[in-house]
Design a protein around this motif. Structure first.
Motif, short mmCIF file in Angstrom:
data_model
loop_
_atom_site.label_atom_id
_atom_site.label_comp_id
_atom_site.label_asym_id
_atom_site.label_seq_id
_atom_site.Cartn_x
_atom_site.Cartn_y
_atom_site.Cartn_z
N GLU A 75 -4.83 -2.69 2.68
CA GLU A 75 -3.97 -3.51 1.82
C GLU A 75 -3.61 -2.71 0.57
N TYR A 76 -2.49 -2.01 0.62
CA TYR A 76 -2.02 -1.21 -0.51
C TYR A 76 -0.52 -1.05 -0.33
N ASN A 77 0.24 -1.49 -1.30
CA ASN A 77 1.70 -1.42 -1.20
C ASN A 77 2.22 -0.17 -1.87
N LEU A 78 3.06 0.55 -1.15
CA LEU A 78 3.71 1.71 -1.73
C LEU A 78 4.91 1.26 -2.55
N PRO A 79 5.22 1.97 -3.63
CA PRO A 79 6.39 1.59 -4.43
C PRO A 79 7.69 1.91 -3.69
N TYR A 80 8.76 1.29 -4.13
CA TYR A 80 10.08 1.56 -3.57
C TYR A 80 10.44 3.01 -3.88
N PRO A 81 10.88 3.79 -2.88
CA PRO A 81 11.10 5.22 -3.12
C PRO A 81 12.31 5.53 -3.98
N GLY A 82 13.27 4.63 -4.06
CA GLY A 82 14.46 4.90 -4.86
C GLY A 82 15.37 5.90 -4.17
N PHE A 122 -2.79 8.45 -13.27
CA PHE A 122 -2.15 7.28 -12.65
C PHE A 122 -0.68 7.57 -12.34
N TYR A 123 -0.01 8.32 -13.21
CA TYR A 123 1.39 8.67 -12.97
C TYR A 123 1.51 9.61 -11.77
N GLN A 124 0.60 10.57 -11.66
CA GLN A 124 0.61 11.49 -10.51
C GLN A 124 0.38 10.71 -9.21
N LEU A 125 -0.51 9.73 -9.27
CA LEU A 125 -0.76 8.89 -8.09
C LEU A 125 0.49 8.09 -7.74
N PHE A 126 1.16 7.56 -8.76
CA PHE A 126 2.40 6.81 -8.54
C PHE A 126 3.46 7.70 -7.89
N LEU A 127 3.60 8.94 -8.39
CA LEU A 127 4.56 9.87 -7.79
C LEU A 127 4.18 10.22 -6.36
N SER A 128 2.89 10.34 -6.11
CA SER A 128 2.42 10.61 -4.76
C SER A 128 2.79 9.47 -3.81
N ASP A 129 2.54 8.25 -4.26
CA ASP A 129 2.89 7.09 -3.43
C ASP A 129 4.40 7.01 -3.21
#
Length: 159
Positions: A26-33, A63-70
């Motif tokens: 259960e982990y949602n990836l962000p919208y890639p844009g 946290f930002y690097q993780l966000f970019l990774s996702d």
């Protein structure tokens, strides 16, 4: 009128029921844009790099690097879905580079919140990458993800 209210309540109840878990993480990836196959993608990457440059707090940077990774993983999956396999696999590999940077910062910080999020995100990455065809780039990304996930798990175990 009373029937309409009851129907509305029932309809709302049916829509608000939680989805049944299908065995995945259960982990949602962000919208890639904007995807890497777009001509304006260079501007997006420049904006992200500038934003990353100005983040001075190591925890926020991780946290930002993780966000970019996702975000890169979601973009890579979208490209694979569009049958642009080579660019999709390259994007997924780049995702793992961002994930490694986040893990490197987590090792230095030893923050429990960051560690927990990295564990869940790493599991989701592993689940999604292992579901793709076994090309050399995907195998490389999967191996990097498993290595990084093991590093994070070592962080989370008490010594």
């Amino acid at each position: 009128m009373f029937k309409k209210i009851i129907l509305l309540v029932l309809f709302t109840f049916l829509l608000s029921r939680p989805a049944v878990a299908t065995g995945g993480v259960e982990y949602n990836l962000p919208y890639p844009g904007i995807l890497p196959d777009s001509p304006v993608y260079v501007l997006k990457v420049m904006r992200e790099n500038i934003f990353s440059f100005f983040i001075r707090d190591p925890k926020q940077k991780a946290f930002y690097q993780l966000f970019l990774s996702d975000k890169r993983l979601a973009a890579g999956l979208a490209l694979v879905g569009k049958k642009n396999y080579d660019l999709g696999e390259t994007t997924i590999l780049k995702s793992q580079e961002y994930f490694t940077q986040a893990v490197d910062l987590a090792v230095k910080l030893k923050d429990p919140d960051l560690t927990a999020k990295l564990i869940v995100s790493g599991s989701k990455h592993e689940e999604l990458i292992s579901g793709l065809a076994g090309s050399e780039k995907n195998q490389k990304a999967l191996a990097a993800d498993q290595k990084d996930k093991n590093r994070v798990l070592e962080l989370s175990t008490p010594q």
